[in-house]
Design a protein around this motif. Structure first.
Motif, PDB file in Angstrom:
ATOM      1  N   ILE A 286       0.843  -1.209   0.000  1.00 35.63           N
ATOM      2  CA  ILE A 286       0.000   0.000   0.000  1.00 35.63           C
ATOM      3  C   ILE A 286       0.875   1.254   0.000  1.00 35.63           C
ATOM      4  O   ILE A 286       0.565   2.248  -0.675  1.00 35.63           O
ATOM      5  N   ALA A 287       1.973   1.222   0.762  1.00 34.04           N
ATOM      6  CA  ALA A 287       2.867   2.392   0.854  1.00 34.04           C
ATOM      7  C   ALA A 287       3.441   2.781  -0.500  1.00 34.04           C
ATOM      8  O   ALA A 287       3.747   3.960  -0.745  1.00 34.04           O
ATOM      9  N   LEU A 288       3.584   1.812  -1.405  1.00 34.37           N
ATOM     10  CA  LEU A 288       4.147   2.089  -2.733  1.00 34.37           C
ATOM     11  C   LEU A 288       3.313   3.081  -3.533  1.00 34.37           C
ATOM     12  O   LEU A 288       3.823   3.731  -4.440  1.00 34.37           O
ATOM     13  N   THR A 289       2.008   3.170  -3.224  1.00 38.35           N
ATOM     14  CA  THR A 289       1.084   3.938  -4.081  1.00 38.35           C
ATOM     15  C   THR A 289       0.668   5.276  -3.483  1.00 38.35           C
ATOM     16  O   THR A 289      -0.100   6.008  -4.106  1.00 38.35           O
ATOM     17  N   GLN A 290       1.151   5.612  -2.271  1.00 38.16           N
ATOM     18  CA  GLN A 290       0.668   6.812  -1.588  1.00 38.16           C
ATOM     19  C   GLN A 290       1.312   8.084  -2.146  1.00 38.16           C
ATOM     20  O   GLN A 290       2.482   8.080  -2.522  1.00 38.16           O
ATOM     21  N   ARG A 291       0.539   9.167  -2.172  1.00 35.04           N
ATOM     22  CA  ARG A 291       1.029  10.488  -2.586  1.00 35.04           C
ATOM     23  C   ARG A 291       1.369  11.363  -1.374  1.00 35.04           C
ATOM     24  O   ARG A 291       2.266  12.183  -1.431  1.00 35.04           O
ATOM     25  N   ASP A 292       0.604  11.210  -0.293  1.00 39.17           N
ATOM     26  CA  ASP A 292       0.785  12.007   0.925  1.00 39.17           C
ATOM     27  C   ASP A 292       2.028  11.509   1.653  1.00 39.17           C
ATOM     28  O   ASP A 292       2.138  10.327   1.985  1.00 39.17           O
ATOM     29  N   ILE A 293       2.972  12.407   1.948  1.00 42.92           N
ATOM     30  CA  ILE A 293       4.249  12.018   2.554  1.00 42.92           C
ATOM     31  C   ILE A 293       4.038  11.346   3.911  1.00 42.92           C
ATOM     32  O   ILE A 293       4.733  10.390   4.264  1.00 42.92           O
ATOM     33  N   LYS A 294       3.060  11.823   4.700  1.00 44.78           N
ATOM     34  CA  LYS A 294       2.811  11.208   6.001  1.00 44.78           C
ATOM     35  C   LYS A 294       2.108   9.860   5.875  1.00 44.78           C
ATOM     36  O   LYS A 294       2.303   8.975   6.714  1.00 44.78           O
ATOM     37  N   LYS A 295       1.295   9.680   4.829  1.00 45.71           N
ATOM     38  CA  LYS A 295       0.617   8.394   4.631  1.00 45.71           C
ATOM     39  C   LYS A 295       1.629   7.296   4.281  1.00 45.71           C
ATOM     40  O   LYS A 295       1.483   6.147   4.699  1.00 45.71           O
ATOM     41  N   VAL A 296       2.654   7.648   3.495  1.00 45.41           N
ATOM     42  CA  VAL A 296       3.717   6.674   3.198  1.00 45.41           C
ATOM     43  C   VAL A 296       4.338   6.193   4.500  1.00 45.41           C
ATOM     44  O   VAL A 296       4.516   4.984   4.733  1.00 45.41           O
ATOM     45  N   LEU A 297       4.648   7.131   5.393  1.00 41.18           N
ATOM     46  CA  LEU A 297       5.292   6.786   6.657  1.00 41.18           C
ATOM     47  C   LEU A 297       4.337   6.039   7.582  1.00 41.18           C
ATOM     48  O   LEU A 297       4.764   5.185   8.375  1.00 41.18           O
ATOM     49  N   ALA A 298       3.032   6.342   7.484  1.00 44.94           N
ATOM     50  CA  ALA A 298       2.041   5.633   8.300  1.00 44.94           C
ATOM     51  C   ALA A 298       1.988   4.152   7.918  1.00 44.94           C
ATOM     52  O   ALA A 298       2.047   3.272   8.791  1.00 44.94           O
ATOM     53  N   TYR A 299       1.888   3.874   6.622  1.00 46.48           N
ATOM     54  CA  TYR A 299       1.850   2.470   6.180  1.00 46.48           C
ATOM     55  C   TYR A 299       3.197   1.793   6.421  1.00 46.48           C
ATOM     56  O   TYR A 299       3.256   0.589   6.695  1.00 46.48           O
ATOM     57  N   SER A 300       4.272   2.562   6.344  1.00 48.97           N
ATOM     58  CA  SER A 300       5.587   2.023   6.669  1.00 48.97           C
ATOM     59  C   SER A 300       5.637   1.581   8.127  1.00 48.97           C
ATOM     60  O   SER A 300       6.196   0.530   8.457  1.00 48.97           O
ATOM     61  N   THR A 301       5.033   2.380   9.012  1.00 51.12           N
ATOM     62  CA  THR A 301       4.981   2.022  10.432  1.00 51.12           C
ATOM     63  C   THR A 301       4.222   0.716  10.631  1.00 51.12           C
ATOM     64  O   THR A 301       4.669  -0.169  11.370  1.00 51.12           O
ATOM     65  N   VAL A 302       3.058   0.591   9.977  1.00 50.72           N
ATOM     66  CA  VAL A 302       2.279  -0.648  10.067  1.00 50.72           C
ATOM     67  C   VAL A 302       3.137  -1.832   9.610  1.00 50.72           C
ATOM     68  O   VAL A 302       3.163  -2.900  10.234  1.00 50.72           O
TER      69      VAL A 302
END
Length: 470
Positions: A286-302
């Motif tokens: 999911i993180a591969l497709t995110q545009r929002d910089i914080k959303k990438v880091l959120a899915y990375s945390t998961v």
């Protein structure tokens, strides 16, 4: 009325000073206690501090007492140390916000509740801290309560966590029913006597599965991970403190603390490892497709939390806590670095509207670069050692399997890819921000000047975390 008095009497500088100094003093006490613990012989490194008998009803007795041992020492240093750096950062990041006293009161309350969670010497007192950090998460995610998205995200986090907490409660009830106590030492001693073999089965499987349900809620594992990406509606320091370094690791800590139970329930261990690995893979994709910089880091945390659950699921509890420790540094740094970018971009969070920021934000670029290399597992940075230990144990442990190692390695490769994507979209290539208007978190559009590096109050904590990440 009280809000008005606080808002008028206390300047932002005084509010920030009180909040930061209290956390710094907590860190100093934790550090001195840690040094004292090291001076003891290894077999004596478990100090219990009894305060008072909290609840006594029939056969049930629960004390208010704290346990300081190597595991809680590691956790309290992360909570107070990283918490202090994030508080300092927040002084500058939140400058000009209304209700600053409310923000720092919630942040300090969170540190208190997280400290109770990791220092408690019994499951009931741990549950007090467990619920407390859930409350603080709700308050801090919903800090911008005048926006619908923040209010909805706060309620979602609160409700999803209650599902997990229901499992924790049932597990705790069953622990008392089975062992006659909720005190760690008494429960683990009774477990060793009653279930001497490694495969106890039966009631221990039920207890550990119920506790794991609690962990999936707090630590955002499938299927209860859905609250964490939405939690990015809160201020960036909240994302760094709660959703990277501390609260979301509570589930991993609880399983490591309960290792005496889990190590005798191999069926549960297999479930923990499988859920952790699946979560790590799905969140990375999911993180591969995110545009929002914080959303990438959120899915990375998961995804990284899934890695920790893989570690404890294959019986490598120390490796899970080791990755928790290294992850706290580099993920807090990545969130704070993203906040620095967001400040410079006048609260724009879409990476496709950034680019070329390296020359404007050299310190942010350098520190985030170190954190990116660390989370990608590049030697000799910290993330390499913790990930390497997890992958090795996933392959050779009695609870491990070749498929665990293969998928774990794939997740590590995906992590390197989406973090490189984040860095290149943000700091390299053509400047895409001059063509767009920025919008702040209240949705008000405005034009700003060229991006510029925030003050040393922001870049200072970034630099310290970069050293710790390396």
């Amino acid at each position: 009325m009280i809000n008005g008095i606080l808002g008028k009497r206390l300047s932002p500088r005084i509010i920030g000073s009180i909040a930061c100094s209290s956390i710094f003093l907590s860190f100093l006490v934790a550090l001195l206690s840690f040094i004292e613990l090291l001076r003891l012989d290894p077999e004596q490194r478990a100090v219990t501090n009894f305060l008072f008998t909290w609840i006594q009803a029939g056969d049930f007795v629960s004390d208010a007492s704290f346990l300081f041992d190597p595991l809680s020492a590691v956790m309290i240093l992360v909570v107070t140390g990283v918490g202090f750096l994030i508080h300092v950062y927040a002084v500058e990041y939140m400058r000009g916000e209304s209700g600053l006293y409310r923000f720092f009161a919630y942040m300090n309350l969170f540190i208190l509740m997280m400290s109770i969670l990791v220092l408690a010497d019994n499951y009931l007192l741990m549950f007090v801290g467990w619920e407390g950090v859930g409350l603080c998460s709700y308050l801090l995610i919903g800090y911008y309560f005048d926006t619908r998205v923040a209010g909805d995200a706060a309620k979602k986090a609160f409700i999803v966590n209650r599902i997990g907490d229901f499992g924790f409660l049932l597990g705790m009830f069953l622990i008392f029913e089975t062992f006659g106590s909720v005190n760690y030492a008494e429960v683990f001693e009774a477990t060793a006597e009653r279930f001497p073999g490694p495969e106890a089965g039966g009631v221990l499987v039920v207890i550990t599965l119920l506790l794991f349900l609690g962990a999936t809620g707090k630590s955002a594992q499938i299927p209860l991970y859905v609250w964490l990406p939405d939690a990015m509606a809160g201020p960036t320091p909240v994302s760094a403190l709660i959703h990277a370094a501390t609260m979301v690791t509570a589930g991993v800590y609880m399983i490591a603390r309960s290792s005496a139970l889990y190590s005798r329930a191999p069926e549960t261990m297999a479930v923990v490892a499988a859920i952790g690995l699946l979560t790590a893979l799905v969140a990375a994709l999911i993180a591969l497709t995110q545009r929002d910089i914080k959303k990438v880091l959120a899915y990375s945390t998961v995804s990284q939390l899934g890695y920790m659950f893989l570690a404890v699921g294959v019986g490598s509890f120390a490796a899970g806590i080791f990755h928790l420790y290294t992850h706290a540094f580099f993920k807090a740094l990545l969130f704070l670095g993203s906040g620095s970018v967001i400040l410079a971009m006048h609260h724009e969070q879409d990476m496709f509207k950034m680019g070329g920021l390296k020359k404007y934000l050299p310190v942010t670029w350098a520190t985030m670069g170190i954190a990116t290399l660390a989370i990608a597992g590049i030697p000799p940075l910290s993330g390499f050692f913790s990930k390497d230990e997890i992958l090795w144990n996933a392959l050779v442990s009695d609870h491990g399997a070749t498929v665990f190692w293969i998928i774990g390695t794939l997740v590590a490769a995906l992590t390197a890819f989406y973090m490189a994507r984040l860095m290149f979209l943000t700091f390299y290539g053509e400047e895409r921000f001059s063509q767009h208007e920025a919008s702040d978190h209240h949705g008000e559009h405005h034009h700003g000047g060229p991006p510029k590096e925030p003050s040393v109050i922001v870049t200072g904590p970034l630099s310290v975390l970069a050293i710790l990440s390396a």
